[in-house]
Design a protein around this motif. Structure first.
Motif, PDB file in Angstrom:
ATOM      1  N   PRO A   1       0.837  -1.214   0.000  1.00 36.38           N
ATOM      2  CA  PRO A   1       0.000   0.000   0.000  1.00 36.38           C
ATOM      3  C   PRO A   1       0.865   1.255   0.000  1.00 36.38           C
ATOM      4  O   PRO A   1       2.094   1.191   0.089  1.00 36.38           O
ATOM      5  CB  PRO A   1      -0.776  -0.137   1.303  1.00 36.38           C
ATOM      6  N   LYS A   2       0.212   2.389  -0.071  1.00 38.88           N
ATOM      7  CA  LYS A   2       0.951   3.652   0.012  1.00 38.88           C
ATOM      8  C   LYS A   2       1.681   3.770   1.341  1.00 38.88           C
ATOM      9  O   LYS A   2       2.815   4.255   1.403  1.00 38.88           O
ATOM     10  CB  LYS A   2      -0.004   4.838  -0.144  1.00 38.88           C
ATOM     11  N   ASN A   3       1.011   3.353   2.406  1.00 35.97           N
ATOM     12  CA  ASN A   3       1.632   3.380   3.724  1.00 35.97           C
ATOM     13  C   ASN A   3       0.884   2.427   4.647  1.00 35.97           C
ATOM     14  O   ASN A   3      -0.298   2.139   4.437  1.00 35.97           O
ATOM     15  CB  ASN A   3       1.633   4.799   4.315  1.00 35.97           C
ATOM     16  N   LEU A   4       1.590   1.925   5.645  1.00 38.83           N
ATOM     17  CA  LEU A   4       0.991   1.050   6.644  1.00 38.83           C
ATOM     18  C   LEU A   4       0.275   1.881   7.709  1.00 38.83           C
ATOM     19  O   LEU A   4       0.526   3.070   7.873  1.00 38.83           O
ATOM     20  CB  LEU A   4       2.067   0.181   7.301  1.00 38.83           C
TER      21      LEU A   4
ATOM     22  N   PRO B   1       7.296   9.357  -2.421  1.00 38.73           N
ATOM     23  CA  PRO B   1       7.472   8.801  -3.765  1.00 38.73           C
ATOM     24  C   PRO B   1       8.386   7.593  -3.872  1.00 38.73           C
ATOM     25  O   PRO B   1       8.094   6.669  -4.623  1.00 38.73           O
ATOM     26  CB  PRO B   1       8.039   9.996  -4.540  1.00 38.73           C
ATOM     27  N   ASP B   2       9.497   7.581  -3.148  1.00 40.72           N
ATOM     28  CA  ASP B   2      10.461   6.492  -3.301  1.00 40.72           C
ATOM     29  C   ASP B   2      10.364   5.416  -2.217  1.00 40.72           C
ATOM     30  O   ASP B   2      11.134   4.466  -2.218  1.00 40.72           O
ATOM     31  CB  ASP B   2      11.892   7.060  -3.286  1.00 40.72           C
ATOM     32  N   SER B   3       9.416   5.575  -1.299  1.00 41.94           N
ATOM     33  CA  SER B   3       9.399   4.714  -0.120  1.00 41.94           C
ATOM     34  C   SER B   3       9.019   3.266  -0.417  1.00 41.94           C
ATOM     35  O   SER B   3       9.291   2.379   0.390  1.00 41.94           O
ATOM     36  CB  SER B   3       8.436   5.284   0.927  1.00 41.94           C
TER      37      SER B   3
ATOM     38  N   ALA C   1       0.258   3.033  -5.832  1.00 40.10           N
ATOM     39  CA  ALA C   1       1.471   3.809  -6.100  1.00 40.10           C
ATOM     40  C   ALA C   1       1.462   5.182  -5.452  1.00 40.10           C
ATOM     41  O   ALA C   1       0.478   5.928  -5.553  1.00 40.10           O
ATOM     42  CB  ALA C   1       1.660   3.956  -7.605  1.00 40.10           C
ATOM     43  N   ASN C   2       2.580   5.528  -4.827  1.00 39.40           N
ATOM     44  CA  ASN C   2       2.751   6.863  -4.281  1.00 39.40           C
ATOM     45  C   ASN C   2       3.166   7.878  -5.334  1.00 39.40           C
ATOM     46  O   ASN C   2       3.128   9.085  -5.086  1.00 39.40           O
ATOM     47  CB  ASN C   2       3.802   6.845  -3.166  1.00 39.40           C
ATOM     48  N   ASP C   3       3.590   7.396  -6.492  1.00 38.15           N
ATOM     49  CA  ASP C   3       4.056   8.266  -7.566  1.00 38.15           C
ATOM     50  C   ASP C   3       3.932   7.497  -8.877  1.00 38.15           C
ATOM     51  O   ASP C   3       4.214   6.301  -8.913  1.00 38.15           O
ATOM     52  CB  ASP C   3       5.510   8.674  -7.319  1.00 38.15           C
ATOM     53  N   PRO C   4       3.518   8.140  -9.964  1.00 34.76           N
ATOM     54  CA  PRO C   4       3.331   7.412 -11.223  1.00 34.76           C
ATOM     55  C   PRO C   4       4.621   6.959 -11.889  1.00 34.76           C
ATOM     56  O   PRO C   4       4.596   6.062 -12.739  1.00 34.76           O
ATOM     57  CB  PRO C   4       2.588   8.424 -12.097  1.00 34.76           C
TER      58      PRO C   4
END
Length: 342
Positions: free
Chosen positions: A47-50, A83-85, A105-108
């Motif tokens: 996911p984008k973040n936990l 973006p890079d995480s 995705a956090n960034d395309p």
């Protein structure tokens, strides 16, 4: 004006449509982590973040689907949606020879190279909720039609402020693909059909509760004539509601957007929020898992017109650009919010 979202005219029908995903609480499978081995039938969810309730719900749906399929599903990911995480988690899943990745995705573009490496190693890639550029994945499982999501959020805020006044947008991360597409389409919808509503600011809470809370306070201080806020992110809308509920702006500044019933119930009950919307995130994870398995097993290639069965959700068809659409979201308000538990 009418919303494209389904309203609570038939609670029984809505509950029936969502009930299967709402009960999702499947077992916790985990892929093989052994060196030199790997489980090529496994699905890794990034996911984008936990710690985000929205993605926790998607994780539950994915686990339920994996149990039905007979494969494994595990969630890993960063604590912050930057973006890079996600890159290191993609690389690890590739090294472990995961059968498929499901990524919000956090960034395309930022994770594109890592996803290319995964696909070159034989791992199938499904983006879900927030897409990459199409060349980096096999299919994208979309919540709903982007234009419909944007129009419906504008319709909801317009209805609540009498179609006139200043509004602002409290978004997630500045690079989030889905957020930026919705914002662009909301701006177009406002310009075309709501000339008396003025979008005065767009701010980013980075899907962090405290940051979103602080950004809400900043919006209200910077724009004393603000009539409404749209927050198309579950973390943002809950944080904004919490701020408004204990402030002088309660009942004066409207708030809508995308949230979960369990997050927003108290704010509907106390009058802070009149209505908001969301698709079922458990169903989204459930569908993504079935799409990932269909790719990994060779049942589909991700081409337009490919069809596959998604368990209790029925048959789905891959659309243009590899997009699979879950369906239309639901509007939640005082009359129906207690019918839902997610």
């Amino acid at each position: 004006m009418t919303s494209k979202f389904r309203r609570a005219g038939s609670a029984v029908a809505i509950v029936a449509a969502l009930g299967l995903a709402l009960s999702a609480c499947g077992g916790s499978g985990s892929g093989s982590d052994g060196e030199g081995g790997g489980d090529t039938s496994s699905i890794t969810f990034i996911p984008k973040n936990l710690g985000n309730p929205y993605f926790d719900a998607s994780d539950a749906g994915g686990k339920k689907a994996a149990d039905e399929i007979g494969t494994t599903w595990k969630q890993v990911g960063p604590t912050e949606s930057t973006p890079d995480s996600q890159v290191s988690f993609i690389n690890t899943a590739t090294q472990q020879r995961a059968g498929a990745l499901v990524v919000s995705a956090n960034d395309p573009k930022a994770i594109g190279d890592a996803l290319d490496e995964a696909r070159n190693a034989g791992t199938k890639v499904v983006t879900m909720d927030s897409d990459t550029e199409p060349q980096f994945r096999d299919v994208f499982v979309s919540q709903a039609d982007a234009a419909g999501i944007a129009k419906s959020q504008v319709d909801l805020i317009a209805e609540q402020i009498g179609d006139k006044g200043e509004i602002a947008i409290l978004s997630a991360a500045a690079n989030a693909t889905n957020q930026n597409e919705w914002i662009k389409l909301m701006e177009e919808e406002l310009a075309a059909n709501h000339p008396d509503i003025k979008l005065v600011d767009t701010v980013y809470g980075n899907d962090d509760d405290q940051t979103s809370f602080d950004k809400t306070a900043g919006l209200l201080q910077s724009h004393p004539n603000l009539k409404g806020i749209i927050s198309p992110t579950t973390v943002g809308i809950a944080a904004a509601a919490r701020y408004l509920s204990d402030s002088e702006y309660k009942g004066k500044v409207a708030l809508t957007g995308l949230g979960t019933p369990n997050q927003m119930r108290e704010y509907i009950k106390d009058g802070t929020v009149k209505s908001f919307a969301l698709w079922d995130p458990e169903q989204l994870g459930y569908l993504a898992a079935y799409a990932a398995d269909a790719l990994a097993s060779g049942d589909i290639e991700g081409k337009e017109g490919d069809t596959f069965k998604a368990g209790d959700l029925g048959e789905y068809t891959v659309g243009a650009d590899g997009v699979i659409v879950l369906g239309e979201p639901t509007v939640f308000e005082e009359s129906n919010i207690d019918d839902f538990d997610f």
